[in-house]
Design a protein around this motif. Structure first.
Motif, PDB file in Angstrom:
ATOM      1  N   ILE A   1       0.840  -1.206   0.000  1.00 20.49           N
ATOM      2  CA  ILE A   1       0.000   0.000   0.000  1.00 20.49           C
ATOM      3  C   ILE A   1       0.871   1.250   0.000  1.00 20.49           C
ATOM      4  O   ILE A   1       0.636   2.190  -0.763  1.00 20.49           O
TER       5      ILE A   1
ATOM      6  N   TYR B   1      -1.330  -1.549  -8.222  1.00 20.31           N
ATOM      7  CA  TYR B   1      -1.859  -2.080  -6.969  1.00 20.31           C
ATOM      8  C   TYR B   1      -3.378  -2.269  -7.061  1.00 20.31           C
ATOM      9  O   TYR B   1      -3.931  -3.249  -6.577  1.00 20.31           O
ATOM     10  N   ARG B   2      -4.044  -1.314  -7.718  1.00 20.99           N
ATOM     11  CA  ARG B   2      -5.499  -1.446  -7.890  1.00 20.99           C
ATOM     12  C   ARG B   2      -5.819  -2.732  -8.660  1.00 20.99           C
ATOM     13  O   ARG B   2      -6.730  -3.480  -8.300  1.00 20.99           O
TER      14      ARG B   2
ATOM     15  N   THR C   1      -5.573  -5.616  -6.384  1.00 24.73           N
ATOM     16  CA  THR C   1      -6.748  -5.672  -5.502  1.00 24.73           C
ATOM     17  C   THR C   1      -7.938  -6.297  -6.232  1.00 24.73           C
ATOM     18  O   THR C   1      -8.656  -7.144  -5.682  1.00 24.73           O
TER      19      THR C   1
ATOM     20  N   THR D   1     -16.674  -5.309  -2.090  1.00 22.59           N
ATOM     21  CA  THR D   1     -15.784  -4.415  -1.345  1.00 22.59           C
ATOM     22  C   THR D   1     -15.844  -4.722   0.147  1.00 22.59           C
ATOM     23  O   THR D   1     -14.813  -4.826   0.823  1.00 22.59           O
TER      24      THR D   1
ATOM     25  N   ALA E   1     -12.741  -6.011   2.190  1.00 21.34           N
ATOM     26  CA  ALA E   1     -12.272  -5.020   3.155  1.00 21.34           C
ATOM     27  C   ALA E   1     -12.210  -5.579   4.569  1.00 21.34           C
ATOM     28  O   ALA E   1     -11.346  -5.194   5.357  1.00 21.34           O
TER      29      ALA E   1
ATOM     30  N   PHE F   1      -8.871  -4.960   6.480  1.00 23.56           N
ATOM     31  CA  PHE F   1      -8.876  -3.816   7.401  1.00 23.56           C
ATOM     32  C   PHE F   1      -8.568  -4.270   8.824  1.00 23.56           C
ATOM     33  O   PHE F   1      -7.855  -3.591   9.567  1.00 23.56           O
TER      34      PHE F   1
ATOM     35  N   PHE G   1     -11.240   0.969   2.288  1.00 24.61           N
ATOM     36  CA  PHE G   1     -10.739  -0.007   1.307  1.00 24.61           C
ATOM     37  C   PHE G   1     -11.026   0.452  -0.123  1.00 24.61           C
ATOM     38  O   PHE G   1     -10.193   0.280  -1.021  1.00 24.61           O
TER      39      PHE G   1
ATOM     40  N   VAL H   1      -8.228   3.223  -0.562  1.00 26.39           N
ATOM     41  CA  VAL H   1      -6.813   2.841  -0.522  1.00 26.39           C
ATOM     42  C   VAL H   1      -6.552   1.555  -1.300  1.00 26.39           C
ATOM     43  O   VAL H   1      -5.523   1.436  -1.967  1.00 26.39           O
ATOM     44  N   GLY H   2      -7.473   0.579  -1.229  1.00 24.60           N
ATOM     45  CA  GLY H   2      -7.268  -0.698  -1.909  1.00 24.60           C
ATOM     46  C   GLY H   2      -7.667  -0.646  -3.376  1.00 24.60           C
ATOM     47  O   GLY H   2      -6.880  -0.968  -4.257  1.00 24.60           O
TER      48      GLY H   2
ATOM     49  N   GLN I   1      -8.449   2.060  -4.927  1.00 20.78           N
ATOM     50  CA  GLN I   1      -7.950   3.323  -5.474  1.00 20.78           C
ATOM     51  C   GLN I   1      -9.013   4.069  -6.281  1.00 20.78           C
ATOM     52  O   GLN I   1      -8.765   4.566  -7.387  1.00 20.78           O
TER      53      GLN I   1
END
Lengths: 200, 200
Positions: free
Chosen positions: A115, A128-129, A132, A163, A167, A171, B171, B174-175, B177
């Motif tokens: 991150i 990174y996206r 994910t 999500t 998450a 998280f 999320f 940040v995850g 994006q």
């Protein structure tokens, strides 16, 4: 460190030597980040620990971001949950698999590092996206299968539900800095099951 | 950059000069991270941009981690949602407030930086976790108020539900994006409302 998932998702076109190099490099990345954090992660340190040449590394992973995303994906990558005939059972199977991955040594620090690396100057936008989204893809699939089967509401917002699922454990690990456990998985299955289920 | 929340949560014991320094330093941190990422964030750069002395900064924020957590908390800190007579309405108010904070320039990169900094060697263990728990505390309160009122199930797992609520927007930002938007907020309110509500 044994990692069947890494071998499955990362092996090249049938070259055992290449698979061995990949494995050695990604294990070295995980170990170095776990021990000393991202600032200690240099191409030199990885090459030395993995016993591979830097040119061989740069060919595969041109940047530090590429390297840490590949390392994260070797630990937490795409997975497939078979049809178990029940959305909650499938969600539980998915989350238990993620839970085991998240609990492995060094994974928390590695994810935080991924991150952080994605937010650094010069990091490839979207890498990174995209990772994910690969991690989240099976949840979408489970929701769609549940809608077809009838135990997930047909009007569910699958994007937001996916999500929430992704998450929850991430998280708990990275934000709350606690290892996800089976009690968390059961509770997420209960809450998401109520949120998306077709049975009240 | 105007920031009423920062003034409320961070002002010292009635010294306007101190509040001004705090504001200048935390604004400088947010601006520097937004522009160039965490690696460009040095005590020297912050002091120069804020126009304050380094000793004044070190007294308040001994480490870079302290500085970025304080900067994050100046943008996304504790908040209070008044009793609106309805859990979903209160959850919506909370999430819309967070959504606005998350959409502010530089906040995504700042949060990623805070997460990354927490995983660095020498970072104070627990400082980021404590910040996360402060951010989550109002959700717990809303759930408890809903149980007392009767529109949240008395057997709800408030700990996990609070994780889902906090995780959803964080999320997405940040995850995945992507900036959280009102459609996401409405969908989270619907899903969490179904998950924890006492009415089927």
């Amino acid at each position: 460190m044994a990692d069947a998932q890494e071998q499955n998702t990362r092996r090249g076109p049938g070259r055992p030597r290449q698979a061995h190099v990949t494995r050695a490099v990604l294990d070295a990345v995980v170990a170095l980040v776990a021990e000393s954090g991202m600032n200690a992660l240099t191409m030199d340190a990885v090459a030395a620990r993995a016993g591979v040449s830097k040119p061989a590394m740069y060919r595969r992973w041109p940047t530090k971001q590429d390297l840490v995303i590949a390392a994260a994906e070797s630990r937490i990558g795409p997975l497939t949950v078979p049809d178990l005939g029940d959305f909650r059972a499938e969600l539980r199977a998915l989350l238990l698999s993620r839970m085991e991955s998240y609990r492995r040594p060094g994974v928390s620090r590695l994810l935080a590092g991924v991150i952080g690396a994605a937010a650094e100057a010069g990091a490839e936008p979207g890498a990174y996206r995209d990772y994910t989204l690969r991690v989240m893809s099976e949840t979408r699939h489970l929701l769609e299968r549940g809608v077809s089967r009838g135990d997930v509401r047909p009007d569910v917002d699958a994007e937001t539900a996916a999500t929430l699922v992704a998450a929850s454990l991430a998280f708990r690990l990275v934000g709350e800095q606690r290892l996800p456990d089976e009690a968390l998985v059961e509770s997420v299955v209960d809450l998401i099951g109520r949120a998306v289920g077709s049975r009240p």
